[in-house]
Design an enzyme around this catalytic site. Sequence first.
Site, PDB file in Angstrom:
ATOM      1  N   LYS A  96       1.718  -3.838  -9.382  1.00  0.00           N
ATOM      2  CA  LYS A  96       1.320  -3.205  -8.119  1.00  0.00           C
ATOM      3  C   LYS A  96       1.190  -4.212  -6.977  1.00  0.00           C
ATOM      4  O   LYS A  96       1.539  -3.892  -5.837  1.00  0.00           O
ATOM      5  CB  LYS A  96       0.019  -2.426  -8.283  1.00  0.00           C
ATOM      6  CG  LYS A  96      -1.232  -3.261  -8.493  1.00  0.00           C
ATOM      7  CD  LYS A  96      -2.461  -2.377  -8.577  1.00  0.00           C
ATOM      8  CE  LYS A  96      -3.711  -3.202  -8.808  1.00  0.00           C
ATOM      9  NZ  LYS A  96      -4.038  -4.083  -7.685  1.00  0.00           N
ATOM     10  N   THR A  97       0.711  -5.419  -7.285  1.00  0.00           N
ATOM     11  CA  THR A  97       0.595  -6.421  -6.222  1.00  0.00           C
ATOM     12  C   THR A  97       1.979  -6.811  -5.706  1.00  0.00           C
ATOM     13  O   THR A  97       2.182  -7.000  -4.493  1.00  0.00           O
ATOM     14  CB  THR A  97      -0.158  -7.670  -6.724  1.00  0.00           C
ATOM     15  OG1 THR A  97      -1.438  -7.264  -7.233  1.00  0.00           O
ATOM     16  CG2 THR A  97      -0.349  -8.676  -5.618  1.00  0.00           C
ATOM     17  N   ASP A 119      -5.341  -1.193  -1.394  1.00  0.00           N
ATOM     18  CA  ASP A 119      -5.206  -1.512  -2.820  1.00  0.00           C
ATOM     19  C   ASP A 119      -6.423  -0.974  -3.576  1.00  0.00           C
ATOM     20  O   ASP A 119      -7.493  -0.763  -2.990  1.00  0.00           O
ATOM     21  CB  ASP A 119      -5.112  -3.033  -2.980  1.00  0.00           C
ATOM     22  CG  ASP A 119      -4.724  -3.456  -4.382  1.00  0.00           C
ATOM     23  OD1 ASP A 119      -4.248  -2.599  -5.158  1.00  0.00           O
ATOM     24  OD2 ASP A 119      -4.885  -4.642  -4.705  1.00  0.00           O
ATOM     25  N   GLU A 120      -6.290  -0.766  -4.893  1.00  0.00           N
ATOM     26  CA  GLU A 120      -7.373  -0.287  -5.761  1.00  0.00           C
ATOM     27  C   GLU A 120      -8.045   0.955  -5.168  1.00  0.00           C
ATOM     28  O   GLU A 120      -9.274   1.071  -5.125  1.00  0.00           O
ATOM     29  CB  GLU A 120      -8.425  -1.395  -5.982  1.00  0.00           C
ATOM     30  CG  GLU A 120      -7.876  -2.678  -6.575  1.00  0.00           C
ATOM     31  CD  GLU A 120      -7.550  -2.568  -8.064  1.00  0.00           C
ATOM     32  OE1 GLU A 120      -7.648  -1.461  -8.618  1.00  0.00           O
ATOM     33  OE2 GLU A 120      -7.183  -3.602  -8.660  1.00  0.00           O
ATOM     34  N   GLN A 178      -8.098   3.936 -14.297  1.00  0.00           N
ATOM     35  CA  GLN A 178      -8.895   2.713 -14.314  1.00  0.00           C
ATOM     36  C   GLN A 178     -10.097   2.796 -13.383  1.00  0.00           C
ATOM     37  O   GLN A 178     -10.623   1.775 -12.927  1.00  0.00           O
ATOM     38  CB  GLN A 178      -8.022   1.508 -13.952  1.00  0.00           C
ATOM     39  CG  GLN A 178      -6.920   1.242 -14.966  1.00  0.00           C
ATOM     40  CD  GLN A 178      -6.181  -0.056 -14.691  1.00  0.00           C
ATOM     41  OE1 GLN A 178      -6.701  -1.149 -14.867  1.00  0.00           O
ATOM     42  NE2 GLN A 178      -4.928   0.074 -14.258  1.00  0.00           N
ATOM     43  N   ARG A 188      -5.867  -4.834 -21.483  1.00  0.00           N
ATOM     44  CA  ARG A 188      -6.006  -6.264 -21.201  1.00  0.00           C
ATOM     45  C   ARG A 188      -5.141  -7.085 -22.164  1.00  0.00           C
ATOM     46  O   ARG A 188      -4.898  -8.259 -21.929  1.00  0.00           O
ATOM     47  CB  ARG A 188      -7.457  -6.736 -21.366  1.00  0.00           C
ATOM     48  CG  ARG A 188      -8.529  -6.108 -20.477  1.00  0.00           C
ATOM     49  CD  ARG A 188      -8.167  -6.102 -19.034  1.00  0.00           C
ATOM     50  NE  ARG A 188      -7.535  -4.843 -18.672  1.00  0.00           N
ATOM     51  CZ  ARG A 188      -6.802  -4.658 -17.577  1.00  0.00           C
ATOM     52  NH1 ARG A 188      -6.575  -5.650 -16.756  1.00  0.00           N
ATOM     53  NH2 ARG A 188      -6.260  -3.481 -17.314  1.00  0.00           N
TER      54      ARG A 188
END
Length: 713
Positions: A32-33, A218-219, A249, A592
């Site tokens: 995503k970044t 973002d987020e 998330q 993770r």
Amino acid sequence: MDMIEELNPQQKEAVLTQSQHVRVIAGAGSGKTRVLTTRIVHLIRDLGYFPSRICAITFTNKAANEMKERMEKMHPDAVRVHTSTIHSLCVRILREEYDAVGLIRNFIILDSADQQSILRDAYKEFQYDRKELPMRDVLNYISNNKIADVSVNQAIMLAGNDTYESRKAKVYAYYMKRCKDMSALDFDDLLIVVNKLFKEDERIRQKWQRRFQVILVDEFQDVDMIQYGIVQSLVGDENELYVVGDPDQTIYTWRGANVNFIIDFDQHYADAKTIVLNQNYRSSQNILDKANRLIVNNSNRHEKDLFANKTNEHEVTYQGFDSAEEEAAWIAKTINELKHDGGSYLDSAVLYRSNYLSRALEKALVSRQIPYVVYGGLRFYDQAEIKDMMSYLRMITHADDLALRRSIGVPRRGIGEKSLDTISLTARDRGITMYESMLIDVQDGSASPKVRKYVNMIESFKQMAQTLPVDRLMRNVLEESGLKAHFEKLEEMERLASINELIQDAVQFQKSYEDSGLEEYIQMISLYSDKEDVVTGDYVRLMTIHASKGLEFENVFILGLSDDIFPNRNSIREGKDGIQEERRLMYVAITRARERLFLSNNFGFNFAISGTPRVSRFIKEMGFEEGSKNPFMGSLEMDSFVDVSVEAYEREAGFIRKNNKFKKGNIVVHTEFGEGIIINVEDEMMRVAFNFPYGTRTISKKFQGIALKGDLS
């Protein structure tokens, strides 16, 4: 190769879309970044947007800096893009609009240390005790009131005759007046003031809408009501809004995050384009399969299935154990095996729902000389509540001055620092400890009533210690010292859970060292807690799942997968919403892992939940269903446990026993659980009912540590 051509089809669509309102559902590890930064550079390089009219909002300084670095490497003009946290954006707005909100231009921004300094002044003026009225509680109280728009007068009215609430309201009033006098804003104020300004002043709102042509967030799954209000105000009729996030998330609803803002995005913006990034560049497909099977059980989400960019042969491993010690030993053993196979300790991380769950694991790692670091928290034996409890135990065995000062301080007993200093001087003149001096004063009648009450309590504990086992002594001390009531009043239930875990630790100690008592136990704790933190080199990382957000590791261990622990009891009581949040947290934990994922739980009596845990519902949801049984699982209606073999495991551990003629109704003796009665025998397994606190367990007939009563050879 061009930066856009390197993207996968979904990423490319997210970068090139021409829609005014865009929602990118970005799965874990989906890049995503990369998409965000490439999108911004595309706007500048290919579409001619002015960099200064682009605003990219993140939620951490680390994320903002990472985006800046990436964009500047891709295009030099990207340095002029406003990329910052939402708090930094609000500072920029208020530096221009200070007059409209009654501030001076160089208003002060308070950090947490500044806030605590104001509270210290308030406590001093009102003569409040920091232990009876913890600063953390008061700061949360102030924050919650401001966010809910509860004024000082309303807070005082709501407090009524409740002394504790009235004290908090009084500090709230003091805090707000000091902030006004200093022309100061804290982090909450930055958002609250800007949100209110935009809502009430149309001229200023339109000015900032013209300032930024494109808003990227973002987020987005983590935004709260006030942050969402600011974003909405910045987006006028002509502005473009581009949000990136993953509803699966959302793990910060307790901070105010509202997953519905990203879920309902297309309802607020009817023309919204939704693009799903579901190709994962982090984890193997076996890991993602478990994540997908788990999260599909949540209803409030945008449907997506992650698929991997790579494969490996490693299945996800699940193991259940009879005790926390066995679970910890298996994790430590597996970590060592991974290390010896050519890896490093840094490749492995152990995640858990709550800090107290690290106790048995830390002991297992220390005993095997495996270096570790606890991220975002303290080692188990270094936690304040553990030191509080240990101070009472040290008063029983040593009665040293340090233990005395700490045990008198938590909870407070009305014996202040001046009184303690006087006692210290008298003790020094007498050439004895402070407690010995207090004991003399009690015996000759010169001690104050508060000192006499404290001494009598410690003396009663010493009497108990002569007859009670360590764990029962600790339970009595927890109750009669006031520690339990103290933490319950402050609603610090996790601190109580940690103390209960310490008591469970004492139970294990007594089983392992039958002839040892309280003094030896305290010595053992000192040896485990006297370890320097590893700051460099090769070490295993231990952390809560919340602390692991945004990180990734080659090998991930998730322990404590039992109902009431994970999902935790409070979330289960909340019902559907609480369990869905816990499931999202489990999803974050799973994703993770890059190469190997190990899941575990244990069925040992757990003082934190006052019972024997049941396997977490998340295990079944991940596809471990009926069939083969884990050697330590008990009679669970689940199967497909990976790499499970009772005999192989016990042979390796040296636990094979030849005589296994056990029958229903036999009385047996177990090396850990003591005496029990067999209530059922099936094939090579038997169900045994043991005395409290161990309950009913399923045990292999071949286990060497159990025998018929009278046949202990």
